[in-house]
Design an enzyme around this catalytic site. Structure first.
Site, PDB file in Angstrom:
ATOM      1  N   ARG A  47       0.825  -1.214   0.000  1.00 49.76           N
ATOM      2  CA  ARG A  47       0.000   0.000   0.000  1.00 49.76           C
ATOM      3  C   ARG A  47       0.856   1.261   0.000  1.00 49.76           C
ATOM      4  NH1 ARG A  47      -3.819  -0.248   4.807  1.00 49.76           N
ATOM      5  NH2 ARG A  47      -1.962  -1.154   5.703  1.00 49.76           N
ATOM      6  N   ASN A 104      -6.189  -2.666   1.648  1.00 50.52           N
ATOM      7  CA  ASN A 104      -6.180  -4.121   1.794  1.00 50.52           C
ATOM      8  C   ASN A 104      -7.617  -4.617   1.798  1.00 50.52           C
ATOM      9  OD1 ASN A 104      -3.408  -4.403   2.012  1.00 50.52           O
ATOM     10  ND2 ASN A 104      -3.411  -4.364   4.235  1.00 50.52           N
TER      11      ASN A 104
END
Length: 92
Positions: free
Chosen positions: A19, A37
């Site tokens: 990320r 996520n």
């Protein structure tokens, strides 16, 4: 002209800095949107900007950061570009 794309990345993509690295790459490309996520272990990305920059992001997502093992990327277009363009690229 801007467009928006949704990417779902599968493989070993959680717990490897995916990320944060995606956010850095998207900001480098001057894209708006977000990365998050998913509960199933995948990562999802919604990004808006010029098609060329989105193509570059898609290629980058194909390998991700060191430590990631990308198995597959699913990509679809998103109709609501204006809403996505209103925010800097963020981690959710």
């Amino acid at each position: 002209m801007s467009e928006t794309r949704y990417f779902r990345v599968t493989g070993t993509v959680q717990g490897v800095g995916f990320r944060a690295a995606t956010q850095a790459e998207a900001r480098r490309l001057d894209l708006a949107g977000w990365v998050a996520n998913r509960p199933d272990g995948d990562v999802e990305v919604t990004a808006a900007g010029p098609a060329e920059a989105l193509d570059t992001l898609a290629r980058w997502l194909g390998h991700g950061p060191a430590g990631a093992v990308v198995r597959e990327i699913a990509e679809t277009g998103v109709a609501d570009t204006q809403t996505v363009l209103q925010q800097p690229f963020e981690i959710r």
